[in-house]
Design an enzyme around this catalytic site. Structure first.
Site, PDB file in Angstrom:
ATOM      1  CB  CYS A 164      -0.948  -0.017   1.190  1.00  0.00           C
ATOM      2  SG  CYS A 164      -2.017  -1.467   1.200  1.00  0.00           S
ATOM      3  CG  HIS A 304      -1.768   4.400   5.518  1.00  0.00           C
ATOM      4  ND1 HIS A 304      -1.738   4.299   4.146  1.00  0.00           N
ATOM      5  CD2 HIS A 304      -1.857   3.123   5.989  1.00  0.00           C
ATOM      6  CE1 HIS A 304      -1.799   3.020   3.790  1.00  0.00           C
ATOM      7  NE2 HIS A 304      -1.873   2.293   4.898  1.00  0.00           N
ATOM      8  CD  GLU A 315      -1.476   7.671   9.536  1.00  0.00           C
ATOM      9  OE1 GLU A 315      -1.025   8.443   8.666  1.00  0.00           O
ATOM     10  OE2 GLU A 315      -2.443   6.902   9.330  1.00  0.00           O
ATOM     11  CE  LYS A 336      -5.410   4.335   2.484  1.00  0.00           C
ATOM     12  NZ  LYS A 336      -4.539   5.533   2.599  1.00  0.00           N
ATOM     13  CG  HIS A 341      -6.285   0.932   1.597  1.00  0.00           C
ATOM     14  ND1 HIS A 341      -5.358   1.491   0.723  1.00  0.00           N
ATOM     15  CD2 HIS A 341      -5.551   0.420   2.632  1.00  0.00           C
ATOM     16  CE1 HIS A 341      -4.150   1.323   1.206  1.00  0.00           C
ATOM     17  NE2 HIS A 341      -4.236   0.684   2.359  1.00  0.00           N
ATOM     18  CG  PHE A 400      -0.090  -5.921   4.403  1.00  0.00           C
ATOM     19  CD1 PHE A 400      -0.512  -5.115   5.437  1.00  0.00           C
ATOM     20  CD2 PHE A 400      -0.995  -6.823   3.859  1.00  0.00           C
ATOM     21  CE1 PHE A 400      -1.807  -5.193   5.929  1.00  0.00           C
ATOM     22  CE2 PHE A 400      -2.294  -6.916   4.341  1.00  0.00           C
ATOM     23  CZ  PHE A 400      -2.702  -6.107   5.375  1.00  0.00           C
TER      24      PHE A 400
END
Length: 414
Positions: A164, A304, A315, A336, A341, A400
């Protein structure tokens, strides 16, 4: 070596909230949500039946029918967004030196729809029925490859894969190419088309996705106490980046200066962020250092902000560790919340909103923040879009594998 300054002069976007950058931006400011029940395949038996799906995209507006059929959907998105970005930039490609123009595209998954279709052919019809275009349609590097062929870009050309964070890494590495003098123009961004049965099933099995199937528009709720996972989205964001000298020489309209880039690894876990967001914090600090800025120079952060329990909390912790008291004075938003996402395309599409925030002096909201998580206690602009003198924006993307990327753009000053 003196680093060259880099500016953004063109943007293109294909999203579920708009098939152009301007349409997407207008809908973001209105706080609209594009997340609906999946229509591209029968998801009735799936535990997750919602996505930020693009349902009205016509590739033939950008690509000849015969050629479009040889491209996976993620490549079609990338080509369309690139064409719009080039047109927006006013670049006359015929007058440019193709050796000095590059293209980098990030994608987390690439041509998975093609993979699924051709695997079904293999099982049901035998190996001779697998398409000769299967491999070139599937592989991630074909997005920048085809873009280079269509627009005659002969400089550095490759795909970037960091889950991502892919789109953000592609933009960051494009920045470096221009700073080092290896290219004058770089077309860079991300593309993803992973709203497919295998992708949805895989993420659902991980318990990573929201199961709020009966309320799709409420499913993506970053920083909300009741968040239960992210929502899969798709699309592409592409930018035209140039050295400042090159842009000024041709009289280009400049959206903003691309000022900083930080990239780190958590070196911790396959899917979970590092404790206390340590890797994310280092990424933001590196971006600030790269841009020569202090934390107090940042106007707002495009987070994010995935709507997962771990990401939003960690975050927030990372932001507070980097920005201290300033963290409570600057807005933090999540795109998002409205489009889901976009995996490898997320960082690029979200940077488009940062550039338009600088242009228009407005910040889009984080929608669905109805029951704030006590551990997520920053200003997430939950009340609706906000007018703001946007001078400098930081955008985060995490993937990831522990991949982190932070980008900084600022209002251009000669």
């Amino acid at each position: 070596m003196v680093r060259r300054r880099v500016v953004a002069t063109g943007i293109g976007a294909v999203t579920s909230l708009g098939l152009t950058a301007e349409e997407f931006w207008e809908n973001c400011l209105e706080g609209k949500c594009a997340i609906k029940t999946i229509s591209g395949f029968d998801a009735s038996e799936f535990p997750v039946r919602i996505a930020g799906e693009i349902t009205n995209f016509d590739p033939e507006k950008f690509i000849e029918r015969v050629e479009a059929r040889k491209m996976d959907r993620f490549v079609q998105f990338a080509v369309a967004a690139t064409q719009m970005a080039i047109e927006d930039s006013g670049l006359d490609l015929a007058s440019e030196n193709p050796d000095r123009m590059a293209c980098l595209v990030g994608s987390g998954i690439g041509g998975i729809a093609t993979f699924e279709e051709q695997h079904s052919r293999l099982l049901n019809r035998g190996p001779t029925r697998v398409s000769p275009y299967f491999v070139p349609m599937m592989i991630i590097d074909m997005a920048p490859g085809i873009i280079s062929m269509r627009f005659n870009l002969k400089g550095p050309n490759f795909g970037i894969v960091s889950a991502c964070a892919s789109g953000a890494h592609a933009l960051g590495e494009a920045l470096r190419l221009i700073q080092r003098g290896e290219a004058d123009v770089v077309i860079a961004g991300g593309a993803e088309a992973a709203v497919t049965p295998m992708t949805v099933a895989g993420f659902a099995s991980m318990k990573a996705l929201s199961t709020r199937n009966d309320e799709p528009s409420k499913a993506s709720r970053p920083f909300d106490k009741d968040r239960d996972g992210f929502v899969l989205g798709e699309g592409s964001g592409m930018l035209v980046l140039e050295s400042l000298d090159h842009a000024l020489k041709r009289g280009a309209r400049i959206y903003a200066e691309f000022a900083g880039y930080g990239a780190t690894a958590d070196a911790y876990h396959v899917t979970a962020p590092a404790p206390d967001g340590e890797g994310a914090a280092r990424s933001m600090r590196l971006a600030l250092e790269d841009a020569g800025l202090e934390p107090t120079d940042i106007t707002y952060i495009n987070a994010h902000g995935t709507s997962t329990q771990h990401n939003d909390r960690l975050e927030t912790i990372a932001i507070k560790s980097v920005f201290g008291e300033h963290a409570y004075r600057m807005p933090v938003v999540s795109t998002k919340s409205m489009i889901g996402h976009l995996l490898g395309a997320a960082g690029a599409v979200e940077l488009v909103t940062c550039l338009l925030s600088i242009r228009d002096g407005k910040v889009h909201p984080t929608i669905n923040l109805e029951n704030p998580d006590p551990e997520c206690d920053l200003d997430y602009v939950s009340e609706g879009s906000r007018s703001l003198d946007v001078r400098t924006v930081l955008s985060n993307s995490f993937g990831f594998g522990g991949h982190n990327a932070s980008l900084i753009v600022r209002a251009f000053e000669g």
